[in-house]
Enzyme design. Structure first.
Site, PDB file in Angstrom:
ATOM      1  N   ARG A  58     -12.114  -5.102  13.472  1.00 28.90           N
ATOM      2  CA  ARG A  58     -12.510  -4.311  12.343  1.00 28.90           C
ATOM      3  C   ARG A  58     -13.998  -4.966  11.725  1.00 28.90           C
ATOM      4  O   ARG A  58     -14.642  -5.709  12.383  1.00 28.90           O
ATOM      5  CB  ARG A  58     -11.725  -5.027  11.138  1.00 28.90           C
ATOM      6  CG  ARG A  58     -10.188  -4.893  11.371  1.00 28.90           C
ATOM      7  CD  ARG A  58      -9.460  -3.340  11.521  1.00 28.90           C
ATOM      8  NE  ARG A  58      -9.838  -2.866  10.015  1.00 28.90           N
ATOM      9  CZ  ARG A  58      -9.014  -2.859   9.052  1.00 28.90           C
ATOM     10  NH1 ARG A  58      -7.777  -3.549   9.326  1.00 28.90           N
ATOM     11  NH2 ARG A  58      -9.093  -2.372   7.747  1.00 28.90           N
TER      12      ARG A  58
ATOM     13  N   LYS B 298       0.906  -1.132  -0.052  1.00 31.50           N
ATOM     14  CA  LYS B 298      -0.022  -0.163   0.045  1.00 31.50           C
ATOM     15  C   LYS B 298       0.851   1.354   0.044  1.00 31.50           C
ATOM     16  O   LYS B 298       0.381   2.119   0.198  1.00 31.50           O
ATOM     17  CB  LYS B 298      -0.909  -0.024   1.295  1.00 31.50           C
ATOM     18  CG  LYS B 298      -1.848  -1.209   1.430  1.00 31.50           C
ATOM     19  CD  LYS B 298      -2.772  -0.966   2.528  1.00 31.50           C
ATOM     20  CE  LYS B 298      -3.227  -2.334   2.876  1.00 31.50           C
ATOM     21  NZ  LYS B 298      -4.003  -2.162   4.400  1.00 31.50           N
TER      22      LYS B 298
END
Ligand SMILES: [Zn+2]
Length: 272
Positions: A262, A58
């Site tokens: 999450r 990323k």
């Protein structure tokens, strides 16, 4: 949070605009976004030519002619904008890069300040400061390679997909979307999935990422293209952000649960 497709889109856009340009000046507006001292950036970068723009996991990375690497992690709300001078009016700017050949500037903007900028002098095989070595991209591995990494593991498949040291690039959006396409419940333990199912998952990941890149990534939160434009893959999400809405495949409702801190979005009918 920008994931592999968003960073890939940015790196393709910036390649066209700043590849080959020579840095004239670097202005640090917020030193705490840097890992390392301001002087290192302000003194090392000027007069260096940008060889190419890379994406690794990323991270977006500018490779300079002497092999040094300038890394950007966009965090939650980071943006790399290619905009004309003057840019001083733009709020939340932490770094400005000026070039010898143009009045356009590369601006790193990050309202929520989870992004990071790092300068390393090592060649492209290295990792930015404070980051654990990450695994290969989904694209870089064969189905066999994917099986080698995930088959037989005890962890829940969704959590394993988010683990950057196993495989780089996936975050919450593309893990949820890929698991939906593969028909796998995010709570399943990897060792309960047979090879056919895992290979289907690897293919689903590659398909999802490729489609997302073609559609300019997902512009939720603050993700913008280098020119300020928006991606539109968010309009094609099948489960992410669709809790309580009807599943496009079976008409049942999309669920959202907490998984390892999450959120996970899935269709309990289509994903087993
Ligand atoms: Zn469904």
């Amino acid at each position: 949070m920008p994931e592999l497709p968003e960073v890939e889109v940015l790196s393709l856009q910036l390649s066209k605009r700043i590849g080959g340009l020579r840095i004239a000046e670097v202005l640090v507006r917020r030193e705490s976004s840097l890992t390392g001292a301001r002087q290192g950036f302000e003194e090392t970068l000027p007069s260096k030519r940008i060889n190419r723009i890379l994406r690794r996991g990323k991270f977006l990375c500018l490779e300079l002619e002497d092999g040094a690497l300038l890394w950007f992690h966009l965090g939650m709300t980071g943006q790399l904008l290619w905009i004309p001078r003057p840019t001083a009016y733009v709020p939340h700017v932490h770094l400005v890069v000026r070039f010898e050949e143009t009045e356009m500037e590369l601006v790193f903007r990050d309202p929520r300040r989870f992004g990071k900028i790092c300068l390393t002098k090592e060649p492209a095989g290295s990792f930015p400061e404070g980051v654990r070595p990450w695994g290969p991209d989904p694209y870089e591995m064969s189905d066999e390679g994917f099986l080698k990494i995930f088959r037989g593991r005890k962890g829940r498949i969704k959590n394993l997909l988010l683990n950057q040291t196993l495989m780089a690039g996936l975050g919450n959006i593309y893990a949820d979307e890929s698991l939906f396409r593969a028909g796998i419940d995010p709570r399943r333990r990897a060792y309960r999935l047979n090879s056919t199912k895992l290979i289907r998952l690897h293919q689903a990941i590659c398909e999802t990422l490729t489609e997302a890149i073609e559609k300019g990534g997902s512009s939720i939160d603050d993700f913008l293209h280098a020119n300020g434009g928006r991606g539109f893959f968010q309009n094609f999400h099948r489960v992410y952000g669709r809790e309580g809405e009807k599943c496009f495949s079976c008409g049942d409702l999309v669920h959202r649960i907490r998984l390892a801190g999450r959120s996970a979005h899935f269709c309990p009918q289509c994903q087993r």
